[in-house]
Write a protein that holds these residues in place. Sequence first.
Motif, mmCIF file in Angstrom:
data_model
loop_
_atom_site.group_PDB
_atom_site.id
_atom_site.type_symbol
_atom_site.label_atom_id
_atom_site.label_comp_id
_atom_site.label_asym_id
_atom_site.label_seq_id
_atom_site.Cartn_x
_atom_site.Cartn_y
_atom_site.Cartn_z
ATOM 1 N N SER A 1 0.822 -1.203 0.000
ATOM 2 C CA SER A 1 0.000 0.000 0.000
ATOM 3 C C SER A 1 0.855 1.252 0.000
ATOM 4 O O SER A 1 2.048 1.218 0.324
ATOM 5 C CB SER A 1 -0.897 0.009 1.242
ATOM 6 N N GLY A 2 0.230 2.379 -0.365
ATOM 7 C CA GLY A 2 0.942 3.654 -0.352
ATOM 8 C C GLY A 2 1.431 3.995 1.043
ATOM 9 O O GLY A 2 2.530 4.556 1.209
ATOM 10 N N ARG A 3 0.635 3.669 2.052
ATOM 11 C CA ARG A 3 1.039 3.950 3.433
ATOM 12 C C ARG A 3 2.310 3.183 3.800
ATOM 13 O O ARG A 3 3.261 3.751 4.351
ATOM 14 C CB ARG A 3 -0.092 3.569 4.394
ATOM 15 N N SER A 4 2.324 1.902 3.492
ATOM 16 C CA SER A 4 3.495 1.079 3.805
ATOM 17 C C SER A 4 4.729 1.546 3.055
ATOM 18 O O SER A 4 5.834 1.564 3.597
ATOM 19 C CB SER A 4 3.207 -0.391 3.474
ATOM 20 N N ARG A 5 4.528 1.918 1.791
ATOM 21 C CA ARG A 5 5.663 2.384 0.982
ATOM 22 C C ARG A 5 6.236 3.673 1.533
ATOM 23 O O ARG A 5 7.457 3.878 1.552
ATOM 24 C CB ARG A 5 5.218 2.559 -0.478
ATOM 25 N N LEU B 1 0.441 10.915 0.694
ATOM 26 C CA LEU B 1 1.034 11.207 2.020
ATOM 27 C C LEU B 1 0.042 11.968 2.894
ATOM 28 O O LEU B 1 -0.163 11.618 4.068
ATOM 29 C CB LEU B 1 2.323 12.011 1.832
ATOM 30 N N TYR B 2 -0.582 12.989 2.318
ATOM 31 C CA TYR B 2 -1.521 13.803 3.113
ATOM 32 C C TYR B 2 -2.737 12.983 3.536
ATOM 33 O O TYR B 2 -3.255 13.178 4.648
ATOM 34 C CB TYR B 2 -1.948 15.029 2.307
ATOM 35 N N HIS B 3 -3.155 12.062 2.670
ATOM 36 C CA HIS B 3 -4.322 11.245 2.992
ATOM 37 C C HIS B 3 -4.060 10.337 4.190
ATOM 38 O O HIS B 3 -4.897 10.211 5.092
ATOM 39 C CB HIS B 3 -4.708 10.397 1.769
ATOM 40 N N HIS B 4 -2.893 9.705 4.217
ATOM 41 C CA HIS B 4 -2.600 8.734 5.268
ATOM 42 C C HIS B 4 -2.053 9.365 6.551
ATOM 43 O O HIS B 4 -2.312 8.858 7.643
ATOM 44 C CB HIS B 4 -1.589 7.703 4.757
ATOM 45 N N PHE B 5 -1.304 10.464 6.422
ATOM 46 C CA PHE B 5 -0.586 10.982 7.588
ATOM 47 C C PHE B 5 -0.865 12.452 7.910
ATOM 48 O O PHE B 5 -0.414 12.947 8.942
ATOM 49 C CB PHE B 5 0.931 10.792 7.382
ATOM 50 N N GLY B 6 -1.557 13.157 7.050
ATOM 51 C CA GLY B 6 -1.851 14.558 7.297
ATOM 52 C C GLY B 6 -0.753 15.479 6.835
ATOM 53 O O GLY B 6 -0.986 16.445 6.110
ATOM 54 N N ASP B 7 0.485 15.188 7.253
ATOM 55 C CA ASP B 7 1.657 15.979 6.848
ATOM 56 C C ASP B 7 2.910 15.167 7.127
ATOM 57 O O ASP B 7 2.830 14.005 7.548
ATOM 58 C CB ASP B 7 1.691 17.330 7.585
ATOM 59 N N ARG C 1 8.624 16.393 -0.122
ATOM 60 C CA ARG C 1 8.689 15.954 -1.523
ATOM 61 C C ARG C 1 9.638 14.769 -1.682
ATOM 62 O O ARG C 1 9.329 13.814 -2.408
ATOM 63 C CB ARG C 1 9.141 17.113 -2.414
ATOM 64 N N GLU C 2 10.785 14.826 -1.030
ATOM 65 C CA GLU C 2 11.740 13.718 -1.119
ATOM 66 C C GLU C 2 11.110 12.416 -0.620
ATOM 67 O O GLU C 2 11.345 11.339 -1.176
ATOM 68 C CB GLU C 2 12.990 14.029 -0.294
ATOM 69 N N LEU C 3 10.297 12.524 0.407
ATOM 70 C CA LEU C 3 9.703 11.332 1.004
ATOM 71 C C LEU C 3 8.676 10.696 0.072
ATOM 72 O O LEU C 3 8.702 9.478 -0.160
ATOM 73 C CB LEU C 3 9.059 11.679 2.350
ATOM 74 N N TYR C 4 7.769 11.494 -0.475
ATOM 75 C CA TYR C 4 6.754 10.841 -1.317
ATOM 76 C C TYR C 4 7.335 10.417 -2.654
ATOM 77 O O TYR C 4 6.886 9.424 -3.246
ATOM 78 C CB TYR C 4 5.488 11.693 -1.459
ATOM 79 N N GLU C 5 8.355 11.114 -3.137
ATOM 80 C CA GLU C 5 8.982 10.681 -4.385
ATOM 81 C C GLU C 5 9.758 9.384 -4.178
ATOM 82 O O GLU C 5 9.743 8.499 -5.039
ATOM 83 C CB GLU C 5 9.899 11.777 -4.925
ATOM 84 N N VAL D 1 4.996 7.608 -4.724
ATOM 85 C CA VAL D 1 3.577 7.984 -4.654
ATOM 86 C C VAL D 1 3.465 9.492 -4.863
ATOM 87 O O VAL D 1 4.461 10.221 -4.856
ATOM 88 C CB VAL D 1 2.957 7.596 -3.294
ATOM 89 N N ALA D 2 2.237 9.963 -5.022
ATOM 90 C CA ALA D 2 1.998 11.394 -5.176
ATOM 91 C C ALA D 2 1.772 12.034 -3.801
ATOM 92 O O ALA D 2 1.469 11.361 -2.812
ATOM 93 C CB ALA D 2 0.774 11.623 -6.062
ATOM 94 N N ALA D 3 1.927 13.345 -3.748
ATOM 95 C CA ALA D 3 1.767 14.082 -2.489
ATOM 96 C C ALA D 3 0.428 13.809 -1.801
ATOM 97 O O ALA D 3 0.384 13.638 -0.572
ATOM 98 C CB ALA D 3 1.952 15.571 -2.735
ATOM 99 N N PRO D 4 -0.694 13.752 -2.543
ATOM 100 C CA PRO D 4 -1.976 13.510 -1.871
ATOM 101 C C PRO D 4 -2.023 12.202 -1.076
ATOM 102 O O PRO D 4 -2.759 12.098 -0.091
ATOM 103 C CB PRO D 4 -2.981 13.487 -3.025
#
Length: 237
Positions: free
Chosen positions: A3-7, A40-46, A27-31, A35-38
């Motif tokens: 999943s995107g969260r696990s990745r 990260l925001y969806h699973h963790f907020g920030d 940006r470095e983290l989601y790249e 995955v795309a920025a949304p």
Amino acid sequence: MESGRSRLIEATRSMLTEQPGRVPSTRELYEAAGVAAPTLYHHFGDKDGLLQAVAEEAFAEYLERKRTVPRTGDLLADFAAGWDMHVGFGVENPALYALMYGRAGHRRSRVARTAEAELRRGLERLADAGLLRMDVDEAVALTTAMAIGCVTRLLYDGGSATGPLAETMCTALMSELTGHAQELGPADHAAALLLARLGSTPGLFTTAEEALLRQWLRTLIEHVTPAQDAREQGAER
């Protein structure tokens, strides 16, 4: 499929381990996770939420490892073994340890509170056995501060979790908590073991008998070693 969260969690752990002391940008983290920025925001907020999730996972691993440390029934030896495990985990996982006890860890996650509760229970066992010479809250704060300080210094120096510094700090902590160091002489060690195990066999003594025995054993622990030291010094003269 992962999943995107696990990745995101896995990518963050990898980047923190590969670049200790540096927190990657959002940006470095989601790249890095692909995955795309949304996502990260969806699973963790920030980003802070993501770092907190990584810290929680690290605490969960820490607890799992701590619970595999065997108990011997010797409260002093068991407490020292817990110290060794904590320091070893910190030295082996510097990036995760910094996250656990740094800014992200300050949010006091459930698993972080569980880890502190387990430390508190260990100290309460010492207190119940009459071995702790300060209140439990103070002992928790002192133990945590010395453990974090020890790991931080070892990481700075590149020292070993089983080296002289770690052993000296463990001895100093045990001395401050209990009034004597981990390395006890034969007489006071036997007294401390018996004191620690009192109450493990219900009904063996009456309440009054157990209280009196506890008092005698504490007196032995406090006074036998100084007397032995004095005799040894006299013999050397």
